[in-house]
Write a protein that holds these residues in place. Structure first.
Motif, PDB file in Angstrom:
ATOM      1  N   ALA A 189      -6.251  -6.751  12.798  1.00 34.57           N
ATOM      2  CA  ALA A 189      -5.748  -6.655  11.494  1.00 34.57           C
ATOM      3  C   ALA A 189      -6.707  -7.072  10.462  1.00 34.57           C
ATOM      4  N   THR A 190      -7.766  -7.910  10.714  1.00 33.15           N
ATOM      5  CA  THR A 190      -8.775  -8.322   9.715  1.00 33.15           C
ATOM      6  C   THR A 190     -10.279  -8.124  10.274  1.00 33.15           C
ATOM      7  N   PRO A 191     -11.300  -8.153   9.402  1.00 35.65           N
ATOM      8  CA  PRO A 191     -12.830  -8.144   9.941  1.00 35.65           C
ATOM      9  C   PRO A 191     -12.928  -9.169  11.133  1.00 35.65           C
ATOM     10  N   GLN A 192     -12.366 -10.547  10.670  1.00 34.24           N
ATOM     11  CA  GLN A 192     -12.624 -11.543  11.513  1.00 34.24           C
ATOM     12  C   GLN A 192     -11.844 -11.153  12.912  1.00 34.24           C
ATOM     13  N   GLN A 193     -10.820 -10.739  13.202  1.00 33.45           N
ATOM     14  CA  GLN A 193     -10.110 -10.679  14.309  1.00 33.45           C
ATOM     15  C   GLN A 193     -11.044  -9.421  15.156  1.00 33.45           C
ATOM     16  N   GLN A 194     -11.561  -8.594  14.348  1.00 32.04           N
ATOM     17  CA  GLN A 194     -12.688  -7.678  15.097  1.00 32.04           C
ATOM     18  C   GLN A 194     -13.761  -8.429  15.751  1.00 32.04           C
ATOM     19  N   ARG A 195     -14.161  -9.325  14.853  1.00 31.67           N
ATOM     20  CA  ARG A 195     -15.510 -10.121  15.550  1.00 31.67           C
ATOM     21  C   ARG A 195     -15.241 -10.848  16.688  1.00 31.67           C
ATOM     22  N   VAL A 196     -13.966 -11.638  16.480  1.00 28.28           N
ATOM     23  CA  VAL A 196     -13.592 -12.386  17.685  1.00 28.28           C
ATOM     24  C   VAL A 196     -13.232 -11.824  18.721  1.00 28.28           C
ATOM     25  N   ALA A 197     -12.536 -10.549  18.604  1.00 33.83           N
ATOM     26  CA  ALA A 197     -12.306  -9.717  19.795  1.00 33.83           C
ATOM     27  C   ALA A 197     -13.442  -9.161  20.658  1.00 33.83           C
ATOM     28  N   ASP A 198     -14.418  -8.843  19.654  1.00 37.28           N
ATOM     29  CA  ASP A 198     -15.678  -8.091  20.217  1.00 37.28           C
ATOM     30  C   ASP A 198     -16.529  -9.152  20.838  1.00 37.28           C
ATOM     31  N   ALA A 199     -16.583 -10.330  20.377  1.00 35.46           N
ATOM     32  CA  ALA A 199     -17.326 -11.426  20.778  1.00 35.46           C
ATOM     33  C   ALA A 199     -16.811 -12.013  22.201  1.00 35.46           C
ATOM     34  N   TYR A 200     -15.448 -11.902  22.416  1.00 38.16           N
ATOM     35  CA  TYR A 200     -14.810 -12.457  23.621  1.00 38.16           C
ATOM     36  C   TYR A 200     -15.007 -11.344  24.660  1.00 38.16           C
ATOM     37  N   ILE A 201     -14.747  -9.971  24.371  1.00 35.37           N
ATOM     38  CA  ILE A 201     -15.064  -9.042  25.443  1.00 35.37           C
ATOM     39  C   ILE A 201     -16.406  -9.115  25.915  1.00 35.37           C
TER      40      ILE A 201
END
Length: 233
Positions: A147-159
Motif C-alpha cells: 500500500a506504500t513505498p515503505q511496505q514495498q521496501r520492507v517486503a522486497d528486503a525480507y524476501i
C-alpha cells in the motif's frame, strides 16, 4: 477453478495445504524464520493497511484474525478490475484477481515486518506458484500487495533476506505488487473458518495454520474477541 476439494481430500490431508509445513523446521518441528532486518515504523501514525494473497482466503483470514494487533480482516479480491470481483468470475482464474485478505492493524502492537513473518511462516507456502495445496489456479498465487513505498521496501528486503538465508528448500515465488484496489468478497466468505470449524476443508487445510501460529509464534498469537464487520469502506 472452484473448490472441488472432495476429490482431493486425501491429497489435502497429506499436504495440510498451505499450512507452512514445507518451511524450515528444526528437530522439534517448529518453523523458524528470522525477524525482518528492515522493519521501520510507518511514516504516518494510526491504523495501517496490509493486503496479502496466499491461496484460499479462508485460511489466510483465519490466521490474521488471530494475530495480536490486527483490528479487522476481510476476505476479498485484488489484482484485477472491480467489475470482475465476484467469486464465480475469480474462480475461473482469468480475471487477474487473487483471493486476498485485507488486514487493518495497529503498528504499536504489531509491525508490518511481523505480519510478513506470519504470512511466510504459517499463512501459506511461498514456494508454490499459482496454487496452494489442492487449490490450483492463478487466483491462488502468492502476492504481497503493498500500500506504500515503505511496505514495498520492507517486503522486497525480507524476501531477499529469506532467500539469502536459504529459509525454504525451494525458491520463493511471492510477487510484490502495488495495491490498485481491494474488493470485499461475498458475505458468506467472511470469517468462514470460525463459522465452519467442522468443515473438512477447514479441518485439513486451515485449522493447522492457526495452530501453527499459536505454536511457532506465540508472542504474536491471540484469541479473537470481536466479530469481524464484513462492511468495508
Amino acid at each position: 477453478m472452484t473448490r472441488r476439494w472432495f476429490a482431493l481430500l486425501p491429497l489435502a490431508a497429506a499436504l495440510l495445504a498451505g499450512c507452512g509445513v514445507s518451511g524450515p523446521a528444526a528437530a522439534d518441528g517448529v518453523v523458524r524464520l528470522p525477524d525482518p532486518r528492515l522493519d521501520p515504523p510507518p511514516a504516518q501514525p494510526g491504523e495501517q493497511v496490509a493486503v496479502f494473497a496466499g491461496g484460499c482466503f479462508w485460511g489466510v483470514e483465519a490466521v490474521f484474525d488471530h494475530v495480536r494487533g490486527v483490528r479487522r480482516a476481510w476476505s476479498g479480491y485484488a489484482g484485477g478490475a472491480a467489475d470482475t470481483a465476484t467469486y464465480e468470475q475469480v474462480s475461473d482464474g482469468d480475471t487477474g484477481h487473487a483471493e486476498s485478505v485485507k488486514v487493518i492493524y495497529d503498528p504499536r502492537q504489531v509491525s508490518y515486518g511481523q505480519l510478513l513473518k506470519v504470512f511466510f511462516a504459517v499463512a501459506h507456502d511461498p514456494t508454490q506458484r499459482n496454487r496452494q495445496g489442492p487449490d490450483v489456479g492463478s487466483q491462488y498465487r502468492s502476492v504481497i500487495f503493498y500500500a506504500t513505498p515503505q511496505q514495498q521496501r520492507v517486503a522486497d528486503a525480507y524476501i531477499a533476506q529469506l532467500t539469502a538465508a536459504h529459509a525454504f528448500a525451494a525458491p520463493i515465488v511471492t510477487q510484490v505488487t502495488p495495491l490498485q484496489g481491494f474488493y470485499t468478497a461475498e458475505a458468506y466468505h467472511q470469517n468462514y473458518a470460525a463459522q465452519h470449524p467442522d468443515s473438512p476443508y477447514i479441518v485439513y487445510n486451515d485449522a493447522p495454520k492457526v495452530a501453527h501460529l499459536k505454536q511457532w509464534l506465540p508472542a504474536l498469537y491471540r484469541t479473537p474477541t470481536q466479530t469481524v464487520d464484513v462492511q468495508l469502506q
